[in-house]
Design an enzyme around this catalytic site. Structure first.
Site, short mmCIF file in Angstrom:
data_model
loop_
_atom_site.label_atom_id
_atom_site.label_comp_id
_atom_site.label_asym_id
_atom_site.label_seq_id
_atom_site.Cartn_x
_atom_site.Cartn_y
_atom_site.Cartn_z
N ASP A 135 0.81 -1.22 0.00
CA ASP A 135 0.00 0.00 0.00
C ASP A 135 0.84 1.27 0.00
OD1 ASP A 135 0.97 -0.37 2.61
OD2 ASP A 135 -0.98 -1.00 3.37
N ASN B 16 -6.91 -3.48 14.68
CA ASN B 16 -8.30 -3.70 14.28
C ASN B 16 -8.43 -4.87 13.31
OD1 ASN B 16 -7.31 -2.70 11.88
ND2 ASN B 16 -8.61 -0.87 11.83
N HIS C 200 -6.76 -5.30 10.44
CA HIS C 200 -6.54 -5.05 9.01
C HIS C 200 -5.25 -5.71 8.52
CE1 HIS C 200 -4.32 -0.91 9.68
NE2 HIS C 200 -3.47 -1.90 9.77
N GLU D 110 -9.43 -2.26 5.88
CA GLU D 110 -10.01 -2.02 7.20
C GLU D 110 -11.22 -2.95 7.41
OE1 GLU D 110 -8.08 -0.42 8.93
OE2 GLU D 110 -7.84 1.71 8.46
P1 PGA Z 1 2.59 -1.95 12.87
O1 PGA Z 1 1.44 -1.92 11.78
O2 PGA Z 1 3.59 -2.94 12.41
O3 PGA Z 1 3.11 -0.53 12.88
O4 PGA Z 1 1.94 -2.34 14.15
C1 PGA Z 1 0.95 -3.11 11.25
C2 PGA Z 1 -0.27 -2.84 10.42
O5 PGA Z 1 -1.01 -1.89 10.72
O6 PGA Z 1 -0.52 -3.59 9.47
#
Ligand code: PGA
Length: 260
Positions: free
Chosen positions: A67, A136, A138, A143
């Site tokens: 992304d 969450n 994702h 999301e």
């Molecule tokens: P993080 O993010 O490694 O900064 O916890 C992971 C994600 O949101 O996919």
């Protein structure tokens, strides 16, 4: 789903690095799907270290990141283009012409998303897709309530994601509200997936992903439908699982079993 529980964060990172390095060594012209976020930083540091020690070369590798934020140019300090350059590409011999990310500053982001999907297909698909997981649930920026059949497209980020991203930007206003992200169906087409989750803050999402129902409310649970997914957790991220004894029994210390 292969669930590997490692005794510490450091051990989990080394285990994940073993899998990525083995993939590149086994097929030097492989296509990697890459992820960003805090969790990936120590993994990329470990891979860069191994590359510099001569363990493997990335000159034949093609990569596609999950992304990029809509509106951010490649040289924006908060962009994933910049993140990848600093965390991995500039530290290895990865050919920049074959390191793909969606262009966040494309004039037509919708067309860019469709084109990105086509570029992945044209490259022959992804051999190994790296994934983190959001609190969450994702994966990429899919999301909760993202279609499990979704393709690369623009997603509106949730408040909890904006909050998690706030630390990377100077002001609230600068935090991007939209991202171009591979879809869930795009991710599921990768020939293998490797998801790394570390720390207590990921325990609930990891449990929903592994042991909850397959549901758009936890997009990562779609990985239950993928036949070649490995999940690497440290003890803290595994703390809400119910079948922990079984995972330890099948993969003691996070090692391979006799059969898988
Ligand atoms: P993080 O993010 O490694 O900064 O916890 C992971 C994600 O949101 O996919």
């Amino acid at each position: 789903m292969k669930v590997l529980i490692l005794p510490s964060k450091e051990a989990a990172i080394l285990r994940a690095a073993d899998i990525v390095a083995a993939q590149v060594r086994a097929r030097s012209d492989c296509t990697l799907g890459l992820a960003t976020g805090g969790t990936m930083l120590p993994l990329y540091a470990e891979l860069a270290k191994r590359h510099q020690a001569g363990e493997f070369s990335m000159t034949g590798v093609t990569s596609f990141n999950l992304d990029e934020y809509v509106g951010l140019a490649a040289d924006h300090p908060g962009s994933y283009h910049r993140y990848m350059a600093e965390a991995l590409f500039d530290l290895t011999d990865m050919p920049i012409m074959r390191a793909h990310l969606p262009r966040g500053d494309a004039i037509d982001p919708k067309a860019e998303a469709m084109d990105y999907e086509a570029r992945i297909a044209k490259a022959g698909g992804i051999d190994l897709q790296l994934l983190g997981i959001g609190q969450n649930g994702h994966i990429g920026f899919n999301e909760p309530t993202s279609s499990l059949g979704s393709r690369t497209r623009i997603k509106t980020l949730t408040d909890s994601t904006l909050e998690a991203n706030r630390r990377y930007f100077d002001t609230d206003e600068e935090v991007p509200k939209y991202a171009i992200t591979m879809g869930i169906a795009t991710i599921l087409e990768a020939r293998a997936c490797l998801l790394l989750a570390l720390g207590e803050s990921k325990a609930e999402a990891a449990a929903a992903m592994i042991e909850g129902p397959v549901s758009a409310m936890c997009p990562a649970s779609a990985l239950q439908m993928h036949a070649q997914t490995t999940v690497i957790l440290d003890e803290a991220a595994a703390s809400r699982l119910k079948l922990t004894d079984y995972y330890h029994h099948v993969h003691p210390g996070g090692r391979e079993s006799d059969y898988s």
